[in-house]
Design a protein around this motif. Structure first.
Motif, mmCIF file in Angstrom:
data_model
loop_
_atom_site.group_PDB
_atom_site.id
_atom_site.type_symbol
_atom_site.label_atom_id
_atom_site.label_comp_id
_atom_site.label_asym_id
_atom_site.label_seq_id
_atom_site.Cartn_x
_atom_site.Cartn_y
_atom_site.Cartn_z
ATOM 1 N N GLY A 43 0.822 -1.202 0.000
ATOM 2 C CA GLY A 43 0.000 0.000 0.000
ATOM 3 C C GLY A 43 0.851 1.245 0.000
ATOM 4 N N ILE A 44 0.207 2.376 -0.195
ATOM 5 C CA ILE A 44 0.954 3.631 -0.237
ATOM 6 C C ILE A 44 0.842 4.400 1.068
ATOM 7 C CG2 ILE A 44 0.715 3.820 -2.735
ATOM 8 C CD1 ILE A 44 -1.408 6.040 -2.098
ATOM 9 N N SER A 45 -0.156 4.051 1.885
ATOM 10 C CA SER A 45 -0.359 4.678 3.188
ATOM 11 C C SER A 45 -0.806 3.592 4.160
ATOM 12 C CB SER A 45 -1.400 5.801 3.111
ATOM 13 O OG SER A 45 -1.025 6.787 2.159
ATOM 14 N N SER B 268 8.013 2.148 0.679
ATOM 15 C CA SER B 268 8.928 3.284 0.758
ATOM 16 C C SER B 268 8.999 3.966 -0.605
ATOM 17 C CB SER B 268 10.323 2.816 1.162
ATOM 18 O OG SER B 268 10.883 2.013 0.131
ATOM 19 N N THR B 269 9.680 5.105 -0.655
ATOM 20 C CA THR B 269 9.880 5.779 -1.941
ATOM 21 C C THR B 269 10.594 4.866 -2.916
ATOM 22 O OG1 THR B 269 10.024 7.911 -0.793
ATOM 23 C CG2 THR B 269 10.837 7.826 -3.055
ATOM 24 N N LYS C 207 7.661 12.344 -2.225
ATOM 25 C CA LYS C 207 7.411 12.976 -3.526
ATOM 26 C C LYS C 207 6.186 12.407 -4.232
ATOM 27 C CE LYS C 207 10.455 10.081 -6.398
ATOM 28 N NZ LYS C 207 11.582 10.129 -7.359
ATOM 29 N N TYR C 208 5.608 11.337 -3.723
ATOM 30 C CA TYR C 208 4.419 10.751 -4.320
ATOM 31 C C TYR C 208 3.139 11.105 -3.571
ATOM 32 C CZ TYR C 208 7.645 7.908 -7.082
ATOM 33 O OH TYR C 208 8.632 7.490 -7.950
ATOM 34 N N GLY C 209 3.208 11.997 -2.601
ATOM 35 C CA GLY C 209 2.017 12.315 -1.822
ATOM 36 C C GLY C 209 1.842 13.797 -1.590
ATOM 37 N N GLY C 210 0.627 14.163 -1.152
ATOM 38 C CA GLY C 210 0.361 15.559 -0.819
ATOM 39 C C GLY C 210 -0.264 16.321 -1.965
ATOM 40 N N SER C 211 0.511 17.135 -2.633
ATOM 41 C CA SER C 211 -0.004 18.010 -3.687
ATOM 42 C C SER C 211 -0.465 17.200 -4.892
ATOM 43 C CB SER C 211 1.083 18.992 -4.130
ATOM 44 O OG SER C 211 2.125 18.310 -4.816
#
Length: 306
Positions: free
Chosen positions: A80-82, A97-98, A147-151
């Motif tokens: 998963g990513i989160s 992880s990244t 870099k894969y999350g947030g905005s």
């Protein structure tokens, strides 16, 4: 599998998109999933491409990773990513992880290169239905702080990196499509407005060749994935019509309970789409496109009776 796809190509379909092809050994749902990551399947892929492309259709492999929706194995922890559990099964994923994310991105590219080498005309990144790419794109499921999350820019980064790498590896004539949510059906998730923002950013790159929009994810909205007889014909075309302008001229494919040539023509004429994707209609009658083209729509075996 080869015969099924080839019959639809013989029946006049312009592009044949396979069902899901697994890109990662750790994301293999069950034994019936075709393992595109396995080089042992190359002879089969070559035979499939020869049959389908030999009939004049473009064969597109649907590249798939379920992410945290790995409901089928009692042993493997899904990727998963989160750290939120899957809202449908409550399975808790291993958070990638990244570096893990980048390795999975490489898997997509490796499989695309394999399919290109075997004679496929393109690939579709399956980013709908709550699978891995949906999880990355959606502000509802993506709680990462790398870099894969947030905005929004960060949430589209994975698709961008994969699409650019496939384009660089497979060349300008290789078709690259994206199937993504038009509406996840959950508060805080991808809705038509957010889908438009995502589409607009990706369309600017001029790397993706088409966009296809589906609906629902692995929550109670799961029932909308394949709209049954209780949904109107073309029930979700309003989503496509809202999002299509964001594609900036790139073709948009409409899918979801479109059964007859008249319904397909109306969807295009109404501005909802440029292409129409059929599943149940082609299962019911492999010659659907040829019969429609030749003015024999009354001979099409129906996929729905309501």
């Amino acid at each position: 599998w080869i015969n099924f796809l080839a019959e639809r190509a013989k029946g006049g379909a312009g592009m044949i998109i396979t069902e899901i092809l697994a890109v990662d050994p750790a994301a293999l749902a069950q034994g019936a999933i075709i393992t595109a990551f396995d080089s042992a399947n190359e002879d089969g892929f070559k035979a499939t491409a020869a049959e389908v492309e030999g009939q004049g259709a473009c064969l597109v492999g649907q590249l798939w990773h379920p992410g945290r929706q790995q409901l089928w194995s009692p042993i493997w922890s899904p990727k998963g990513i989160s750290d939120q559990p899957d809202a449908y099964s409550w399975t808790v994923p291993h958070v990638m992880s990244t570096d893990d994310m980048q390795q999975v991105a490489d898997r997509y590219v490796e499989v695309a290169e394999r399919l290109k080498r075997c004679g496929f005309g393109g690939v579709e990144l399956h980013g709908a239905h709550g699978y891995l790419i949906t999880q990355i794109l959606s502000p509802w499921s993506n709680q990462r702080n790398d870099k894969y999350g947030g905005s929004l820019d960060n949430r589209v980064r994975f698709v961008r990196e994969v699409a650019h790498a496939i384009r660089q590896t497979c060349g300008s004539e290789f078709v690259i499509g994206l199937k993504m949510p038009g509406d996840e059906g959950v508060a805080g998730g991808i809705d038509p407005e957010e889908a438009s923002h995502i589409t607009s950013l990706l369309a600017r790159d001029r790397v993706l060749d088409y966009f296809a929009y589906s609906q629902g994810n692995f929550t109670l909205s799961l029932e909308t994935h394949v709209p049954d007889m209780y949904f109107r014909h073309g029930h979700f075309l309003g989503i496509h019509k809202k999002v299509r302008p964001a594609a900036a001229g790139k073709p948009v494919m409409a899918i979801g309970r479109i059964a007859t040539p008249e319904e397909a023509e109306a969807a295009i004429a109404d501005g909802a789409c440029d292409l129409v994707g059929l599943t149940r209609a082609l299962i019911a009658d492999a010659d659907w496109p040829a019969k429609a083209r030749d003015g024999r729509a009354d001979e099409i075996r129906p996929s729905s009776y309501d």
